[in-house]
Design a protein around this motif. Structure first.
Motif, short mmCIF file in Angstrom:
data_model
loop_
_atom_site.label_atom_id
_atom_site.label_comp_id
_atom_site.label_asym_id
_atom_site.label_seq_id
_atom_site.Cartn_x
_atom_site.Cartn_y
_atom_site.Cartn_z
N ALA A 100 0.77 -1.19 0.15
CA ALA A 100 -0.04 -0.09 0.10
C ALA A 100 0.76 1.27 -0.10
CB ALA A 100 -0.93 -0.04 1.06
N TYR A 101 1.92 1.24 0.41
CA TYR A 101 2.87 2.41 0.73
C TYR A 101 3.87 2.28 -0.43
CZ TYR A 101 0.30 3.84 4.66
OH TYR A 101 -0.89 4.00 5.48
N ASP A 102 4.11 1.26 -1.14
CA ASP A 102 4.91 0.87 -2.13
C ASP A 102 6.57 1.03 -1.62
OD1 ASP A 102 5.59 0.74 -4.96
OD2 ASP A 102 5.50 2.64 -5.16
N THR A 103 6.51 0.57 -0.48
CA THR A 103 7.83 0.25 0.07
C THR A 103 8.42 -1.20 0.14
OG1 THR A 103 7.12 1.89 1.91
CG2 THR A 103 9.16 0.81 2.33
N PRO A 104 9.37 -1.19 -0.68
CA PRO A 104 10.20 -2.52 -0.88
C PRO A 104 10.36 -3.29 0.72
CG PRO A 104 11.47 -0.83 -1.91
CD PRO A 104 10.55 -0.32 -1.35
N ALA A 105 10.21 -4.32 0.67
CA ALA A 105 10.12 -5.00 1.98
C ALA A 105 11.04 -6.26 1.99
CB ALA A 105 9.04 -5.65 2.38
N LEU A 106 12.06 -6.46 2.99
CA LEU A 106 12.69 -7.56 3.42
C LEU A 106 11.90 -8.36 4.67
CD1 LEU A 106 16.49 -6.03 3.43
CD2 LEU A 106 14.99 -6.90 1.55
N TYR A 107 12.02 -9.68 4.17
CA TYR A 107 11.47 -10.59 5.09
C TYR A 107 12.37 -11.63 5.74
CZ TYR A 107 7.12 -8.95 2.79
OH TYR A 107 6.30 -8.34 2.03
N GLN A 108 11.93 -12.29 6.58
CA GLN A 108 13.01 -13.40 7.44
C GLN A 108 12.72 -14.90 6.84
OE1 GLN A 108 15.60 -11.61 8.46
NE2 GLN A 108 14.81 -9.93 8.07
N GLY A 109 13.64 -15.57 7.20
CA GLY A 109 13.56 -17.07 6.93
C GLY A 109 12.45 -17.78 7.37
N GLY A 110 11.59 -17.28 8.26
CA GLY A 110 10.50 -18.06 8.75
C GLY A 110 9.34 -17.75 7.76
N GLU A 111 9.53 -16.84 6.82
CA GLU A 111 8.34 -16.82 5.95
C GLU A 111 8.49 -17.73 4.73
OE1 GLU A 111 5.61 -14.86 6.59
OE2 GLU A 111 6.86 -13.81 8.37
N SER A 112 7.31 -18.01 4.13
CA SER A 112 7.37 -18.85 3.00
C SER A 112 8.19 -18.28 1.73
CB SER A 112 6.03 -19.53 2.59
OG SER A 112 5.92 -19.71 1.21
N ALA A 113 8.84 -19.17 0.83
CA ALA A 113 9.65 -18.78 -0.25
C ALA A 113 8.44 -18.18 -1.24
CB ALA A 113 10.33 -19.94 -0.77
N ASP A 114 7.29 -18.91 -1.06
CA ASP A 114 6.24 -18.43 -1.94
C ASP A 114 5.78 -16.94 -1.93
OD1 ASP A 114 6.37 -20.74 -2.99
OD2 ASP A 114 4.66 -21.52 -1.99
N LEU A 115 6.05 -16.14 -0.79
CA LEU A 115 5.83 -14.93 -0.37
C LEU A 115 6.41 -13.70 -1.25
CD1 LEU A 115 3.70 -13.29 1.63
CD2 LEU A 115 6.20 -13.05 3.08
N VAL A 116 7.67 -14.13 -1.46
CA VAL A 116 8.50 -13.11 -2.06
C VAL A 116 8.76 -13.33 -3.71
CG1 VAL A 116 9.44 -12.69 0.00
CG2 VAL A 116 10.51 -14.46 -1.24
N ASP A 117 9.37 -12.26 -4.02
CA ASP A 117 10.04 -12.32 -5.52
C ASP A 117 11.22 -13.14 -5.53
OD1 ASP A 117 7.80 -10.67 -6.24
OD2 ASP A 117 9.20 -9.12 -5.58
N VAL A 118 12.18 -12.94 -4.44
CA VAL A 118 13.38 -13.53 -4.65
C VAL A 118 13.78 -14.03 -3.11
CG1 VAL A 118 15.97 -12.90 -4.97
CG2 VAL A 118 14.28 -11.80 -6.18
N SER A 119 14.42 -14.86 -2.92
CA SER A 119 15.07 -15.46 -1.56
C SER A 119 16.49 -15.28 -1.58
CB SER A 119 15.06 -16.85 -1.22
OG SER A 119 13.63 -17.11 -1.17
N PHE A 120 17.32 -14.73 -0.71
CA PHE A 120 18.50 -14.00 -0.80
C PHE A 120 19.59 -14.30 0.29
CE2 PHE A 120 21.11 -10.48 0.72
CZ PHE A 120 21.78 -9.96 -0.31
N ASN A 121 20.75 -14.55 -0.36
CA ASN A 121 22.01 -14.72 0.60
C ASN A 121 23.15 -14.00 -0.43
OD1 ASN A 121 24.76 -16.62 0.49
ND2 ASN A 121 23.84 -16.28 2.48
N ALA A 122 23.82 -13.10 0.48
CA ALA A 122 24.76 -12.06 -0.17
C ALA A 122 25.74 -12.85 -1.00
CB ALA A 122 25.26 -11.03 0.84
#
Ligand SMILES: NC(=O)C1=CN([C@@H]2O[C@H](COP(=O)(O)OP(=O)(O)OC[C@H]3O[C@@H](n4cnc5c(N)ncnc54)[C@H](OP(=O)(O)O)[C@@H]3O)[C@@H](O)[C@H]2O)C=CC1
Ligand SMILES: O=C(OP(=O)(O)O)[C@H](O)COP(=O)(O)O
Length: 339
Positions: A100-122
């Motif tokens: 709603a606020y058009d703010t990119p979000a980082l989630y943590q490992g407890g969330e499902s991979a399906d929730l996001v566009d990308v799972s991340f490790n630097a």
């Protein structure tokens, strides 16, 4: 300056907030809490603007004499990026607010991979996060495996990885967790979520993982076996390869560190905040080559290894630095890298 919000100020969130304040290119806009407990008071004492995560509870903060800077929606609106470090599942509930606020979000490992566009490790897939609206920093164990497997895959090729993860039952503050006097296959079926999770970072890597839970709070321990496509003759070569990685700590034999207890003692002795160990802790003598197989033991500090990864994910999403620059800046400012 990148304006960063932290929603969910618990084990991970408070560490990420502290790390953000150390970055020369970031500003902590504030942190959100649901209730006025000791962590809320500490956040205010540190000078972090505090926002109410639940509007109906604003009065609780007022009654406790804790000054609020606003509500979480105002925090999200004011930020360039939000780090969601809420308990598993709450991040998914918050997604609509971030959109709603058009703010990119980082989630943590407890969330499902399906929730996001990308799972991340630097170390694993930094570049894939650029421009994504929803990114998941993979769990502590998956972070530990990704950091290790990235250089091993690059140098030798991975034919097959097999890992048994002996996982701590809960964090030191999680008094309600178990097991208290047991050793659990967890889950009892294969694979544990870690192998598929590693595949969100390295889609083609062949990996089987088995999970256990034990009555411990300090760290997780991994027993790792990787069949290499092109194995080196000697384990020393692998040790040299791993030693070049800033987020892998090869525990020298001379340190006489035999387990998680002494690792944590070492962290406190050298002045690490909260006794944090941001690096994978790999027992140097355990690194072995048997034919085509690499073996080693590593300990993972579940409360802190994802913290530098969150800092890098902030830059990655906004395209503010490349992988090398970001990891180096994060490591230098936080003091990642153990003697
Ligand atoms: N701890 C670990 O070992 C690791 C955890 N993770 C992952 O990180 C995430 C967070 O875990 P962790 O930090 O351990 O969890 P914690 O429970 O320690 O912290 C989360 C905090 O979020 C707050 N919270 C609860 N509901 C809301 C809400 N609706 N809005 C805002 N804040 C809320 C709670 O604080 P309060 O209610 O007091 O405000 C709570 O302390 C999970 O996805 C977890 O799987 C990843 C790697 C390791
Ligand atoms: O993400 C973690 O571990 P995991 O990778 O074994 O799920 C963290 O240690 C949190 O685990 P928890 O879900 O047991 O609190």
């Amino acid at each position: 300056m990148i304006r960063v919000a932290v929603n969910g100020y618990g084990t991970i969130g408070k560490r990420v907030a502290d790390a953000v304040t150390l970055q020369p290119d970031m500003e902590l806009v504030g942190v959100a809490k649901t209730r006025p407990n000791h962590e809320a008071e500490t956040a205010v004492r540190k000078g972090y603007p505090l926002y109410a995560a639940i509007e109906d509870r604003v009065h609780l903060f007022e009654e406790a004499g804790i000054e609020l800077a606003g509500t979480v929606e105002e925090l999200v609106e004011a930020a360039d990026v939000v780090v969601d470090a809420c308990p598993s599942g709450i991040g998914a509930e918050n997604k609509a607010m971030y959109e709603a606020y058009d703010t990119p979000a980082l989630y943590q490992g407890g969330e499902s991979a399906d929730l996001v566009d990308v799972s991340f490790n630097a170390r694993g897939n930094y570049d894939e996060a650029e421009g994504a609206d929803h990114v998941r920093v993979v769990s502590c164990n998956t972070t530990g495996l990704s950091r290790l497997l990235a250089p091993v895959e690059e140098a030798y090729g991975v034919e097959k990885a097999r890992v048994t993860l002996v996982r701590r039952g809960g964090d030191p503050g999680q008094t309600g967790r178990g097991p208290i006097n047991d050793i659990l296959p967890n889950p009892v079926t294969l694979p544990s979520h870690h192998g598929p999770d590693v595949n969100t970072i390295f889609p083609d890597l062949d990996i089987d993982t088995l999970g256990m839970k034990v009555p411990a709070t300090l760290m997780h321990t991994h027993s790792v076996n990787v069949t290499l496509e092109d194995a080196p003759d000697a384990a020393d070569e692998v040790r040299d390869l791993l030693a070049e990685e800033s987020r892998l700590f090869l525990i020298p034999e001379r340190h006489d560190i035999d387990g998680a207890g002494k690792l944590k003692e070492y962290a406190y002795d050298i002045g690490r905040p909260r006794g944090d160990l941001w690096e994978n802790c790999i027992w140097e003598e355990s690194v072995s080559i048997e034919g085509d197989d690499l073996y080693l033991f590593q300990a993972i500090h579940q409360e802190s290894d994802v913290v530098p990864e969150n800092v890098d994910a902030i830059r990655a999403v906004l395209g503010e630095a490349d992988r090398g620059e970001s990891m180096a800046r994060t490591d230098e400012t936080m003091g990642v890298g153990l003697p």
